[in-house]
Write an enzyme that holds these catalytic residues in place. Structure first.
Site, PDB file in Angstrom:
ATOM      1  N   TYR A   1       0.832  -1.219   0.000  1.00 17.16           N
ATOM      2  CA  TYR A   1       0.000   0.000   0.000  1.00 17.16           C
ATOM      3  C   TYR A   1       0.864   1.266   0.000  1.00 17.16           C
ATOM      4  O   TYR A   1       0.874   2.038  -0.961  1.00 17.16           O
ATOM      5  CB  TYR A   1      -0.907  -0.090   1.219  1.00 17.16           C
ATOM      6  CG  TYR A   1      -1.719   1.120   1.610  1.00 17.16           C
ATOM      7  CD1 TYR A   1      -2.308   1.963   0.668  1.00 17.16           C
ATOM      8  CD2 TYR A   1      -1.934   1.396   2.966  1.00 17.16           C
ATOM      9  CE1 TYR A   1      -3.083   3.046   1.061  1.00 17.16           C
ATOM     10  CE2 TYR A   1      -2.713   2.468   3.363  1.00 17.16           C
ATOM     11  CZ  TYR A   1      -3.284   3.293   2.418  1.00 17.16           C
ATOM     12  OH  TYR A   1      -4.049   4.354   2.817  1.00 17.16           O
TER      13      TYR A   1
ATOM     14  N   LEU B   1       6.371 -10.309  -2.518  1.00 16.86           N
ATOM     15  CA  LEU B   1       4.995 -10.484  -3.012  1.00 16.86           C
ATOM     16  C   LEU B   1       4.158 -11.404  -2.116  1.00 16.86           C
ATOM     17  O   LEU B   1       3.164 -11.962  -2.574  1.00 16.86           O
ATOM     18  CB  LEU B   1       4.989 -10.992  -4.473  1.00 16.86           C
ATOM     19  CG  LEU B   1       5.613 -10.055  -5.511  1.00 16.86           C
ATOM     20  CD1 LEU B   1       5.539 -10.668  -6.913  1.00 16.86           C
ATOM     21  CD2 LEU B   1       4.922  -8.687  -5.532  1.00 16.86           C
TER      22      LEU B   1
ATOM     23  N   ASN C   1      10.144 -12.284  10.468  1.00 11.65           N
ATOM     24  CA  ASN C   1       9.953 -11.529   9.232  1.00 11.65           C
ATOM     25  C   ASN C   1      10.343 -10.053   9.391  1.00 11.65           C
ATOM     26  O   ASN C   1      11.118  -9.526   8.595  1.00 11.65           O
ATOM     27  CB  ASN C   1       8.485 -11.647   8.815  1.00 11.65           C
ATOM     28  CG  ASN C   1       8.266 -11.143   7.416  1.00 11.65           C
ATOM     29  OD1 ASN C   1       8.485 -11.852   6.447  1.00 11.65           O
ATOM     30  ND2 ASN C   1       7.887  -9.883   7.292  1.00 11.65           N
TER      31      ASN C   1
ATOM     32  N   THR D   1       6.027   2.411  13.705  1.00 10.43           N
ATOM     33  CA  THR D   1       4.597   2.466  13.987  1.00 10.43           C
ATOM     34  C   THR D   1       4.312   3.051  15.370  1.00 10.43           C
ATOM     35  O   THR D   1       5.149   2.935  16.275  1.00 10.43           O
ATOM     36  CB  THR D   1       4.020   1.027  13.941  1.00 10.43           C
ATOM     37  OG1 THR D   1       2.690   1.049  14.469  1.00 10.43           O
ATOM     38  CG2 THR D   1       4.812   0.058  14.786  1.00 10.43           C
TER      39      THR D   1
ATOM     40  N   TYR E   1       3.761  -7.218  16.977  1.00 11.25           N
ATOM     41  CA  TYR E   1       3.988  -6.333  15.819  1.00 11.25           C
ATOM     42  C   TYR E   1       4.780  -5.103  16.278  1.00 11.25           C
ATOM     43  O   TYR E   1       5.838  -4.782  15.713  1.00 11.25           O
ATOM     44  CB  TYR E   1       2.638  -5.922  15.205  1.00 11.25           C
ATOM     45  CG  TYR E   1       2.752  -4.781  14.229  1.00 11.25           C
ATOM     46  CD1 TYR E   1       3.502  -4.909  13.067  1.00 11.25           C
ATOM     47  CD2 TYR E   1       2.120  -3.555  14.490  1.00 11.25           C
ATOM     48  CE1 TYR E   1       3.624  -3.843  12.177  1.00 11.25           C
ATOM     49  CE2 TYR E   1       2.240  -2.492  13.610  1.00 11.25           C
ATOM     50  CZ  TYR E   1       3.000  -2.642  12.458  1.00 11.25           C
ATOM     51  OH  TYR E   1       3.117  -1.585  11.589  1.00 11.25           O
TER      52      TYR E   1
ATOM     53  N   ASN F   1      -2.525   5.955  12.123  1.00  8.49           N
ATOM     54  CA  ASN F   1      -3.369   5.123  11.255  1.00  8.49           C
ATOM     55  C   ASN F   1      -3.425   5.674   9.834  1.00  8.49           C
ATOM     56  O   ASN F   1      -4.054   6.699   9.591  1.00  8.49           O
ATOM     57  CB  ASN F   1      -4.762   4.983  11.870  1.00  8.49           C
ATOM     58  CG  ASN F   1      -4.723   4.052  13.058  1.00  8.49           C
ATOM     59  OD1 ASN F   1      -4.019   4.320  14.020  1.00  8.49           O
ATOM     60  ND2 ASN F   1      -5.413   2.947  12.969  1.00  8.49           N
TER      61      ASN F   1
ATOM     62  N   ARG G   1      -8.299   6.590  17.360  1.00  7.82           N
ATOM     63  CA  ARG G   1      -7.090   6.551  16.551  1.00  7.82           C
ATOM     64  C   ARG G   1      -6.896   7.873  15.813  1.00  7.82           C
ATOM     65  O   ARG G   1      -7.852   8.606  15.563  1.00  7.82           O
ATOM     66  CB  ARG G   1      -7.181   5.420  15.498  1.00  7.82           C
ATOM     67  CG  ARG G   1      -7.199   4.008  16.083  1.00  7.82           C
ATOM     68  CD  ARG G   1      -5.829   3.626  16.623  1.00  7.82           C
ATOM     69  NE  ARG G   1      -5.814   2.284  17.173  1.00  7.82           N
ATOM     70  CZ  ARG G   1      -6.113   1.959  18.421  1.00  7.82           C
ATOM     71  NH1 ARG G   1      -6.479   2.900  19.278  1.00  7.82           N
ATOM     72  NH2 ARG G   1      -6.035   0.711  18.841  1.00  7.82           N
TER      73      ARG G   1
HETATM   74  N1  UDP Z   1     -11.679  -1.944  14.048  1.00  7.19           N
HETATM   75  C1  UDP Z   1     -13.006  -2.316  14.162  1.00  7.19           C
HETATM   76  N2  UDP Z   1     -13.550  -3.064  13.154  1.00  7.19           N
HETATM   77  C2  UDP Z   1     -12.851  -3.452  12.046  1.00  7.19           C
HETATM   78  C3  UDP Z   1     -11.498  -3.061  11.932  1.00  7.19           C
HETATM   79  C4  UDP Z   1     -10.944  -2.308  12.955  1.00  7.19           C
HETATM   80  O1  UDP Z   1     -13.658  -1.999  15.146  1.00  7.19           O
HETATM   81  O2  UDP Z   1     -13.418  -4.136  11.184  1.00  7.19           O
HETATM   82  C5  UDP Z   1     -11.058  -1.126  15.108  1.00  7.19           C
HETATM   83  C6  UDP Z   1      -9.810  -1.739  15.723  1.00  7.19           C
HETATM   84  O3  UDP Z   1     -10.154  -2.622  16.768  1.00  7.19           O
HETATM   85  C7  UDP Z   1      -9.067  -0.498  16.191  1.00  7.19           C
HETATM   86  C8  UDP Z   1      -9.439   0.565  15.144  1.00  7.19           C
HETATM   87  O4  UDP Z   1     -10.623   0.082  14.515  1.00  7.19           O
HETATM   88  O5  UDP Z   1      -9.553  -0.077  17.437  1.00  7.19           O
HETATM   89  C9  UDP Z   1      -8.379   0.759  14.096  1.00  7.19           C
HETATM   90  O6  UDP Z   1      -7.979  -0.523  13.612  1.00  7.19           O
HETATM   91  P1  UDP Z   1      -7.107  -0.735  12.323  1.00  7.19           P
HETATM   92  O7  UDP Z   1      -6.962  -2.201  12.122  1.00  7.19           O
HETATM   93  O8  UDP Z   1      -7.674   0.059  11.198  1.00  7.19           O
HETATM   94  O9  UDP Z   1      -5.694  -0.076  12.680  1.00  7.19           O
HETATM   95  P2  UDP Z   1      -4.702  -0.290  13.944  1.00  7.19           P
HETATM   96  O10 UDP Z   1      -5.081   0.772  14.934  1.00  7.19           O
HETATM   97  O11 UDP Z   1      -4.855  -1.681  14.448  1.00  7.19           O
HETATM   98  O12 UDP Z   1      -3.361  -0.026  13.347  1.00  7.19           O
END
Ligand code: UDP
Length: 329
Positions: free
Chosen positions: A14, A36, A95, A120, A144, A173, A223
């Site tokens: 991305y 890939l 990884n 991150t 992670y 994010n 976020r």
């Molecule tokens: N989230 C959610 N439903 C989804 C995907 C994500 O409620 O289908 C929530 C997730 O638990 C987090 C926030 O959205 O609190 C952001 O998640 P995302 O995976 O986009 O990014 P992260 O913060 O994990 O990097």
């Protein structure tokens, strides 16, 4: 002196594919290194030299760098799913951390000493204070984040001991797509909130919300969303920034927090339809609130966000989502 040749690891992913395009558009020569495993061949810019190579394959990696002889590396390649990392920690450490260690070793072997590394906000874990400043201790709460924090530490040693110039960007994010709608996010499986909401809207299905009992105003996680093109800009600025023998970490965020429910409401406005919600258990490894302070990137690199609004990020993501669905449905 302006750099000319850049290697991009993860250039089929991305952020890496958009960064590759931006570099090429600005006249850099680019080599993409990608295994890939999660990225896509179609996302690799045709103008770039491509090497299908896993960072764990040290011999091939060194050979690839030797053949291209870049002046700097932008290192995006990584596994990025918090949940997956909780279930398979060894996969993430091998990884992400060992792959990065190989990359640093191979760079040293080939006398390449400038690197921009994708870190991150997950390195902060559950931070003590919000907004988060770069000086906060690194205390990841999932493998992670741990894999990225360990890589940052190793990079810091390379800067101290081997005269590397290292920039670590701690992404909050990342959202949105290229404003022309031709390139964006296509994770398989997709786990990120905004594409999941767009997918739910398209299918007329409810979107799953992971946890509504967090210590936040509406109980869902908060976020800080940053537009992918703004993120890419920061990498270009870091390349031009003349730092030597130095490690520097920067937060990249928009300095505003949105709860999961607020993001769903904002998406409803952009797509012009109501989106149903299904409440689910908390997802493992999610800290309640992550909001950046990003003034350091502005102060030192001159980083200015062009697309700070969440609705613009959603609009661009929607354009991409629609074109992607049309072509690959
Ligand atoms: N989230 C959610 N439903 C989804 C995907 C994500 O409620 O289908 C929530 C997730 O638990 C987090 C926030 O959205 O609190 C952001 O998640 P995302 O995976 O986009 O990014 P992260 O913060 O994990 O990097």
């Amino acid at each position: 002196m302006k750099l000319k040749k850049i290697t991009v690891t993860g250039g089929a992913g991305y952020i890496g594919s958009l960064a590759t395009r931006a570099l090429l558009d600005r006249g850099y020569e680019v080599q993409v290194i990608d295994n890939l495993s999660r990225g896509h061949q179609w996302a690799v810019d045709k103008r770039a030299a491509f090497s299908k190579c896993d960072l764990l394959d040290r011999a091939l990696l060194s050979k690839s760098l030797k053949s291209f002889q870049p002046e700097a590396v932008i290192h995006f390649a990584a596994l990025i799913q918090v949940n997956e990392s909780v279930n398979q920690p060894e996969l993430y450490l091998r990884n992400n951390f060992e792959g990065s260690r190989n990359l640093l070793e191979c760079m040293k072997e080939n006398s390449i000493s400038k690197i921009v590394f994708s870190s991150t906000a997950a390195v902060y874990g559950t931070p003590e204070s919000i907004p988060i400043e770069e000086g906060e201790p690194l205390a990841p709460v999932n493998p992670y984040g741990e894999s990225k924090a360990k890589t940052e530490q190793l990079l810091q040693h390379y800067c101290q001991n081997h005269q590397f110039a290292g920039t670590a960007f701690r992404y909050f994010n990342v959202a949105g797509a290229h404003p022309d709608g031709t390139l964006g996010e296509a994770h398989e499986p997709e786990t990120h909130l905004i594409p999941k909401i767009l997918e739910a809207a398209r299918r007329g299905e409810p979107v799953k919300v992971f946890g509504n009992n967090y210590p936040t105003p509406d109980g869902t996680c908060v976020r800080d969303y940053v537009h992918v093109m703004d993120l890419v800009d920061a990498h270009l600025l870091a390349l031009e920034h003349q730092i030597s023998r130095k490690f520097e970490a920067f937060n990249l965020g928009s300095e505003r927090g949105f709860s999961v429910l607020e993001v769903i409401r904002a998406t409803e406005k952009v797509v012009g339809q109501k989106i149903a919600i299904e409440m689910n258990e908390r997802r493992a490894g999610d800290p309640p609130v992550l909001i950046a302070q990003s003034t350091k990137a502005t102060r030192i690199l001159g980083w200015v966000r062009k697309y700070p609004d969440l609705s613009t990020m959603i609009e661009h993501a929607l354009q991409w989502h629609r074109s992607c669905f049309k072509t690959r449905a």
